[in-house]
Scaffold this active site. Structure first.
Site, short mmCIF file in Angstrom:
data_model
loop_
_atom_site.label_atom_id
_atom_site.label_comp_id
_atom_site.label_asym_id
_atom_site.label_seq_id
_atom_site.Cartn_x
_atom_site.Cartn_y
_atom_site.Cartn_z
N SER A 256 47.13 18.94 52.31
CA SER A 256 47.27 19.36 50.92
C SER A 256 46.46 20.63 50.72
O SER A 256 45.82 21.14 51.64
CB SER A 256 46.76 18.27 49.97
OG SER A 256 45.35 18.10 50.10
N LYS A 257 46.45 21.12 49.47
CA LYS A 257 45.78 22.39 49.20
C LYS A 257 44.27 22.33 49.44
O LYS A 257 43.65 23.35 49.68
CB LYS A 257 46.06 22.85 47.77
CG LYS A 257 45.56 21.91 46.69
CD LYS A 257 45.96 22.45 45.31
CE LYS A 257 45.48 21.53 44.19
NZ LYS A 257 45.89 22.04 42.87
N ARG A 258 43.69 21.14 49.41
CA ARG A 258 42.25 21.07 49.65
C ARG A 258 41.90 21.34 51.12
O ARG A 258 40.74 21.58 51.46
CB ARG A 258 41.70 19.72 49.22
CG ARG A 258 42.03 18.54 50.13
CD ARG A 258 41.27 17.29 49.68
NE ARG A 258 41.56 16.16 50.50
CZ ARG A 258 42.59 15.34 50.34
NH1 ARG A 258 43.45 15.57 49.36
NH2 ARG A 258 42.77 14.30 51.14
N THR A 262 48.05 26.54 50.53
CA THR A 262 49.26 25.77 50.28
C THR A 262 50.48 26.64 50.47
O THR A 262 51.53 26.17 50.89
CB THR A 262 49.27 25.19 48.85
OG1 THR A 262 49.05 26.27 47.92
CG2 THR A 262 48.18 24.16 48.69
#
Length: 491
Positions: A256-258, A262
């Site tokens: 994911s974006k973490r 992304t």
């Protein structure tokens, strides 16, 4: 061309991310390996979230990665067009098959509100049953339907699922998978506003576009039994399905974006080469028998096969991607990297960084640092010292090289300034001989000569080959910098 037809069908509701690119890549490689067609279709039925900007991002990313589509936006084939689902909806394509399913009593209008359906699911959960729609509207008479409509209720269209038995999927990657039909509810085919749902629209489109293989992430596997039932209800031949294992972050959670970028275009901004990203993503869920790591695009097209795709999750490793990017850069010529760097500056609107730099000197400086470049964005910081009037000295370099051996460093620089001014041959080989001769004459280790000169002309302890760097700078500039250093630290 073979009758192999595969598609990548992103939803334009945000950036194109790594998982989506991996799906596109595997479909593209499969098509190229089999001599088939790769289709790009935009699934824009999420009206609230789909945007033209997201469509542009998808198209830009696909073009940068050179995942060129045989059919799709900008490359339409009349038999299969249009390639946007909302355009297909406007042409009445989906309504035609809704009418057919209703006529066969395999679909029906449902007038339950979203709140009522949620209550049904909560009651089912409380009774330890699967949380699903209870079929309240599945057997309404015409009169009852008219009554609902008179109340101002609008209807969605639901598919009439079988209540028992199993649905069997022979997955190209995961093997045989069975689904218990009793756990699946009568799902929505078309929303009240006439917009088809994902499960319905993609089946209609895949069939009409003659898609032979559906290769996608395993987050879609729960959709597959529903789609199989739609195919069967319409009397259509199923495509072959293959569900790729998920990509995980280093912490074991779904990527994911973490975990980083992304949008795939962020990697372009960072200075990655598209070949490196393609190479790395190919390794996430696919491998060769000999565990080869570095591939050209042509090698990937030649060697890719669904049979070599694994069913276990892969872990995204940013450091391996960075290493691979460095390898791809080293495999290119200095001229190719210069051209790529200039393109990167333009793409990132950073052309002002080098607007006052001599381009001939830049090419030579970049060639010296070729093996150290990992990202295109690294290049300015690796070579900028070539273009400064006043050398910017690193504090640690000054302490380590000048202050700890001030007398020796001062002597070396003063001798160097005189000798280099009279040096007739300023080639790297001749410069190395001067430095070694000076060290021998003064009874010094070569490092006692090399290091002060390096810091004097670059301000750093690290950099390209000292003597090649001096050759590129030229006699006048090297002598000027050494004299300026002497004045600053040893006068």
């Amino acid at each position: 061309m073979s009758n192999i037809r595969v598609r990548f069908a992103p939803s334009p509701t945000g950036d194109l991310h790594i998982g989506g690119v991996r799906t596109a890549l595997f479909n593209w490689l499969f098509a190229k390996n089999k001599g088939g067609a790769f289709i790009l279709r935009i699934e824009d039925t999420d009206e609230a979230r789909s945007t033209d900007e997201s469509v542009k991002v998808i198209l830009d990313a696909m073009k940068w990665l050179e995942l060129n589509w045989d059919e799709g936006p900008g490359n339409e084939v009349a038999k299969y067009a249009p390639y946007y689902q909302m355009q297909r909806k406007e042409q009445g394509i989906y309504q035609k098959y809704i009418d057919e399913l209703i006529a066969k009593d395999l679909a029906y209008p449902c007038y339950c509100t979203a709140e009522e359906v949620e209550e049904m699911r909560k009651r089912a959960q409380a009774e330890k049953q699967p949380p699903k729609y209870d079929g309240s509207c599945s057997h309404l008479t015409k009169e009852q339907r008219k009554e609902k409509e008179a109340q101002g209720r609008s209807a969605v269209i639901r598919f009439r699922m079988p209540k028992g038995g199993v649905t069997i999927l022979n997955d190209l990657i995961r093997g045989k998978v069975e689904f218990d039909n009793s756990l699946l509810d009568d799902f929505v085919l078309m929303k009240a506003n006439g917009v088809p749902t994902y499960n319905f629209a993609c089946v209609i489109d895949d069939h009409l576009m003659e898609i032979s293989h559906v290769l996608r992430g395993d987050d879609h596997i729960s959709n597959t039994p529903r789609q199989i039932h739609i195919y069967n209800a319409l009397g259509w031949v199923l495509p072959e399905f293959g569900h790729m294992a998920m990509i995980l972050g280093s912490d074991g959670a779904r990527l994911s974006k973490r975990h980083g970028h992304t949008s795939v275009l962020e990697y372009r901004k960072e200075g990655y080469l598209y070949e490196a990203l393609i190479n790395y993503l190919a390794l996430l869920g696919w491998s060769t028998e000999d565990s080869q790591q570095l591939f050209t695009i042509d090698e990937l097209k030649e060697k890719f096969s669904v049979e070599r795709c694994g069913s276990s999750p892969s872990t995204f490793d940013p450091m391996k991607l960075l290493w691979l990017n460095g390898e791809k850069i080293r495999a290119k010529t200095p001229r190719q990297i210069y051209d790529l760097f200039m393109d990167w500056l333009k793409y990132t609107n950073n052309e002002t960084i080098i607007e006052n730099w001599d381009k001939g000197l830049l090419k030579q400086a970049m060639a010296l640092e070729h093996d150290k470049i990992k990202l295109l964005k690294d290049i300015p910081s690796l070579v900028d010292f070539f273009f400064v009037k006043d050398v910017i000295f690193d504090d640690e370099a000054v302490k380590k090289v000048f202050e700890k051996s001030k007398d020796t460093a001062g002597l070396v620089l003063k001798e160097s300034a005189q000798r280099l001014q009279d040096q007739p041959d300023f080639s790297a080989d001749a410069l190395e001989k001067y430095a070694r001769d000076l060290a021998t004459e003064k009874g010094l280790g070569t490092g006692k000569v090399f290091h002060p000169v390096r810091v004097a002309i670059s301000g750093r302890t690290q950099g390209p080959s000292l003597f090649h760097m001096m050759e590129v700078m030229g006699k006048d500039e090297v002598v000027r910098r050494i004299n300026a250093c002497i004045q600053k630290y040893f006068s």
